[in-house]
Design a protein around this motif. Structure first.
Motif, PDB file in Angstrom:
ATOM      1  N   ASP A 311       0.788  -1.179  -0.042  1.00 18.98           N
ATOM      2  CA  ASP A 311      -0.160  -0.016  -0.070  1.00 18.98           C
ATOM      3  C   ASP A 311       0.880   1.254   0.104  1.00 18.98           C
ATOM      4  OD1 ASP A 311      -2.452  -1.329  -0.013  1.00 18.98           O
ATOM      5  OD2 ASP A 311      -2.571  -1.305   2.269  1.00 18.98           O
ATOM      6  N   GLY A 312       0.414   2.223  -0.706  1.00 19.22           N
ATOM      7  CA  GLY A 312       1.012   3.508  -0.624  1.00 19.22           C
ATOM      8  C   GLY A 312       2.043   3.783  -1.816  1.00 19.22           C
ATOM      9  N   LEU A 313       2.470   2.563  -2.486  1.00 21.66           N
ATOM     10  CA  LEU A 313       3.425   2.741  -3.579  1.00 21.66           C
ATOM     11  C   LEU A 313       2.820   1.993  -4.736  1.00 21.66           C
ATOM     12  CD1 LEU A 313       6.623   1.487  -1.470  1.00 21.66           C
ATOM     13  CD2 LEU A 313       6.158   3.717  -2.711  1.00 21.66           C
ATOM     14  N   GLN A 314       1.772   2.300  -5.100  1.00 26.68           N
ATOM     15  CA  GLN A 314       0.906   1.976  -6.206  1.00 26.68           C
ATOM     16  C   GLN A 314       0.492   3.259  -7.135  1.00 26.68           C
ATOM     17  OE1 GLN A 314       0.596  -1.475  -6.897  1.00 26.68           O
ATOM     18  NE2 GLN A 314       1.933  -1.765  -4.884  1.00 26.68           N
ATOM     19  N   GLU A 315       1.336   4.085  -7.438  1.00 32.22           N
ATOM     20  CA  GLU A 315       1.217   5.197  -8.411  1.00 32.22           C
ATOM     21  C   GLU A 315       1.609   4.647  -9.887  1.00 32.22           C
ATOM     22  OE1 GLU A 315       3.207   8.684  -6.157  1.00 32.22           O
ATOM     23  OE2 GLU A 315       4.450   7.021  -5.644  1.00 32.22           O
ATOM     24  N   GLN A 316       0.420   4.924 -10.666  1.00 28.87           N
ATOM     25  CA  GLN A 316       0.634   4.417 -12.023  1.00 28.87           C
ATOM     26  C   GLN A 316       1.975   5.474 -12.607  1.00 28.87           C
ATOM     27  OE1 GLN A 316      -2.612   3.420 -14.284  1.00 28.87           O
ATOM     28  NE2 GLN A 316      -1.952   4.374 -16.147  1.00 28.87           N
ATOM     29  N   GLY A 317       2.753   4.696 -13.407  1.00 31.38           N
ATOM     30  CA  GLY A 317       3.862   5.222 -14.055  1.00 31.38           C
ATOM     31  C   GLY A 317       4.970   5.856 -13.145  1.00 31.38           C
ATOM     32  N   VAL A 318       4.728   5.537 -11.754  1.00 34.56           N
ATOM     33  CA  VAL A 318       5.709   6.081 -10.815  1.00 34.56           C
ATOM     34  C   VAL A 318       6.251   4.791 -10.058  1.00 34.56           C
ATOM     35  CG1 VAL A 318       6.201   7.523  -8.949  1.00 34.56           C
ATOM     36  CG2 VAL A 318       4.828   8.252 -10.748  1.00 34.56           C
ATOM     37  N   SER A 319       5.628   4.113  -9.154  1.00 35.49           N
ATOM     38  CA  SER A 319       5.788   3.141  -8.455  1.00 35.49           C
ATOM     39  C   SER A 319       5.094   1.838  -8.152  1.00 35.49           C
ATOM     40  CB  SER A 319       6.063   3.815  -6.977  1.00 35.49           C
ATOM     41  OG  SER A 319       4.924   4.087  -6.392  1.00 35.49           O
ATOM     42  N   LEU A 320       5.454   0.823  -7.964  1.00 34.34           N
ATOM     43  CA  LEU A 320       4.894  -0.696  -7.816  1.00 34.34           C
ATOM     44  C   LEU A 320       5.772  -1.318  -7.135  1.00 34.34           C
ATOM     45  CD1 LEU A 320       2.824  -2.487 -10.560  1.00 34.34           C
ATOM     46  CD2 LEU A 320       3.898  -3.533  -8.808  1.00 34.34           C
ATOM     47  N   ALA A 321       5.129  -1.545  -6.006  1.00 34.38           N
ATOM     48  CA  ALA A 321       6.175  -2.483  -4.744  1.00 34.38           C
ATOM     49  C   ALA A 321       5.184  -3.590  -4.481  1.00 34.38           C
ATOM     50  CB  ALA A 321       6.297  -1.507  -3.771  1.00 34.38           C
ATOM     51  N   ARG A 386      12.673  10.482  -5.076  1.00 33.89           N
ATOM     52  CA  ARG A 386      13.376   8.975  -4.991  1.00 33.89           C
ATOM     53  C   ARG A 386      13.257   8.720  -3.492  1.00 33.89           C
ATOM     54  NH1 ARG A 386      17.144   9.430  -7.873  1.00 33.89           N
ATOM     55  NH2 ARG A 386      16.366   8.415  -9.826  1.00 33.89           N
ATOM     56  N   GLY A 387      14.058   9.275  -2.798  1.00 30.43           N
ATOM     57  CA  GLY A 387      14.320   8.993  -1.209  1.00 30.43           C
ATOM     58  C   GLY A 387      12.926   8.813  -0.662  1.00 30.43           C
ATOM     59  N   SER A 388      11.865   9.792  -0.915  1.00 26.77           N
ATOM     60  CA  SER A 388      10.539   9.580  -0.108  1.00 26.77           C
ATOM     61  C   SER A 388      10.015   8.169  -0.291  1.00 26.77           C
ATOM     62  CB  SER A 388       9.648  10.912  -0.313  1.00 26.77           C
ATOM     63  OG  SER A 388       9.443  10.755  -1.730  1.00 26.77           O
ATOM     64  N   ARG A 389      10.015   7.706  -1.362  1.00 31.39           N
ATOM     65  CA  ARG A 389       9.490   6.393  -2.048  1.00 31.39           C
ATOM     66  C   ARG A 389      10.113   5.355  -1.541  1.00 31.39           C
ATOM     67  NH1 ARG A 389       8.000  10.737  -4.942  1.00 31.39           N
ATOM     68  NH2 ARG A 389       5.710  10.619  -5.715  1.00 31.39           N
ATOM     69  N   LEU A 390      11.257   5.367  -1.510  1.00 29.54           N
ATOM     70  CA  LEU A 390      12.320   4.375  -0.922  1.00 29.54           C
ATOM     71  C   LEU A 390      11.938   3.953   0.648  1.00 29.54           C
ATOM     72  CD1 LEU A 390      15.668   4.993  -3.012  1.00 29.54           C
ATOM     73  CD2 LEU A 390      14.221   2.639  -3.020  1.00 29.54           C
ATOM     74  N   THR A 391      11.993   5.341   1.080  1.00 29.68           N
ATOM     75  CA  THR A 391      11.723   5.406   2.605  1.00 29.68           C
ATOM     76  C   THR A 391      10.335   4.773   3.145  1.00 29.68           C
ATOM     77  OG1 THR A 391      13.063   7.253   3.075  1.00 29.68           O
ATOM     78  CG2 THR A 391      11.372   6.666   4.722  1.00 29.68           C
TER      79      THR A 391
END
Length: 416
Positions: A311-321, A386-391
């Motif tokens: 959850d929280g990392l499902q941004e289309q075109g940006v992030s998928l975890a 980038r850092g905020s999403r890795l965090t």
């Protein structure tokens, strides 16, 4: 980590443009497709807006002839293909005009360019391996066929102290016609039409800096007919569909003169043709939404036992975890034993340009992948994007029970 309602906020269709690096969104699939096709229906990676802007800079007219009509420098293989294809779409109508000037193109590929996953310009220069250099030249020749529609046949190879040069001529050139004795030709297809096109192609590999220079000179005419995919070729691709399309393509090129294909023009088959056939055999195994790659990936992950979206990392075109069964199955994998983890990443492994991150652990002397993150922040303008999403990714894993004592990484995340 609930994968329900993943269709929220995905009411339109989108695709990333490789030129402007932005996500192009349209309300319908048809509108989106129109943004990424050429005038003759070929799929492209750059959007119509970028192509129109390039045409506008040249006043909508053919570029004024200097030494080269196109003189480009490219850091990746995809950029080279896209650059040459887009230019020729604007300036070559495939109509022969004897009075027209030959189109001249120079493309310089940087030292780090990979023509194939195992063929780089650096290796060609440093190893001095003639077989590898020849293979690279033939692959680039086939790329020109894909981009231009003209097939060039090998003429000669010359070597100097600082470079090796491969020369080709257009297969439809009158120069080629005069070299052939019609009485000795065993024909399986309709006789070819030849043109005074003066088609030349030179591929020069530098031994000093590892770069490659492609020089193309040609007067346009009707395209060279591409290979008609036969049942034998389809059967071969189906049998070897577990291989990558590039590997299948390389195998077919090597087999072009085998007895089973001797009555065909297999040597003119293109990578795109191989990919299209391979895709028709394999897409049912992984494609869940033909109109949206991102949503398709989410759906595929969601239906696999033990795989869960983060959850929280499902941004289309940006992030998928997502996490793997090695992490979600707390019964068979004791998280208390995961006291040491490793963070690794790789780049340029997928067509959309996502960075791929992975968290692994050593469990009973076996390395296990715990979670993956696909990330692309090129289209975002914000501090610490980038850092905020890795965090957020690491935090989600910690909150789900991962508390290692030691973290190994070869990355510097301080400026992310």
């Amino acid at each position: 980590m609930n994968n329900a309602n993943i269709r929220l906020n995905l009411s339109n269709y989108s695709q990333k443009c490789t030129s402007c690096r932005t996500l192009v969104r349209r309300d319908t699939l048809q509108e989106l497709q129109q943004m990424f096709v050429s005038h003759d229906g070929r799929p492209l990676k750059s959007c119509k807006t970028c192509r129109d802007n390039r045409a506008l800079k040249s006043g909508g007219r053919p570029i004024t002839r200097t030494s080269y009509d196109l003189d480009g420098h490219y850091d990746t293989h995809d950029e080279f293909i896209e650059g040459v294809s887009s230019f020729l779409e604007q300036h070559d109508d495939h109509k022969f005009d004897l009075a027209a000037q030959s189109m001249r193109i120079r493309a310089v590929l940087s030292t780090n360019t990979f023509v194939e996953t195992d063929v780089s310009m650096t290796d060609c220069a440093q190893t001095g391996d003639r077989a590898l250099q020849t293979r690279a030249a033939m692959l680039l020749r086939n790329d020109i066929f894909d981009c231009t529609g003209y097939y060039f046949q090998s003429r000669r190879c010359t070597e100097k102290n600082d470079e090796i040069k491969f020369s080709f001529t257009c297969s439809r050139s009158t120069e080629r016609e005069t070299e052939r004795d019609p009485l000795k030709i065993q024909r399986y297809t309709i006789a070819k039409e030849f043109f005074d096109c003066r088609g030349l192609l030179h591929i020069i590999i530098s031994k000093d800096n590892g770069s490659a220079v492609i020089v193309y000179e040609h007067r346009g005419h009707t395209e060279t007919p591409k290979f008609h995919v036969t049942d034998e070729v389809r059967s071969y691709i189906d049998t070897h569909k577990l291989l990558s399309p590039r590997q299948i393509y390389q195998n077919l090129i090597r087999m072009a003169y085998d007895s089973q294909f001797e009555e065909t023009d297999l040597h003119t088959i293109t990578r795109q043709q191989v990919y299209n056939v391979w895709l028709s055999f394999t897409r049912m195994q992984w494609e869940r939404d033909p109109t949206n790659d991102f949503l398709s990936a989410q759906l595929l992950i969601g239906e696999r036992d033990g795989y869960q979206l983060v959850d929280g990392l499902q941004e289309q075109g940006v992030s998928l975890a997502f996490v793997t069964p090695c992490f979600s199955d707390a019964v068979n994998y004791d998280r208390a034993k995961m006291s040491e983890i490793f963070v690794d990443s790789t780049f340029n492994t997928n067509k959309h340009g996502y960075e791929l991150y992975c968290v692994l652990t050593e469990y009973d002397l076996v390395s296990l992948p715990l979670s993956y993150l696909l990330l692309d922040t090129r289209g975002i303008r914000e501090e610490g994007k980038r850092g905020s999403r890795l965090t957020a990714w690491f935090t989600a894993l910690r909150d789900a029970g991962l508390n290692p004592k030691v973290v190994h990484t070869d990355k510097d995340f301080a400026g992310a």
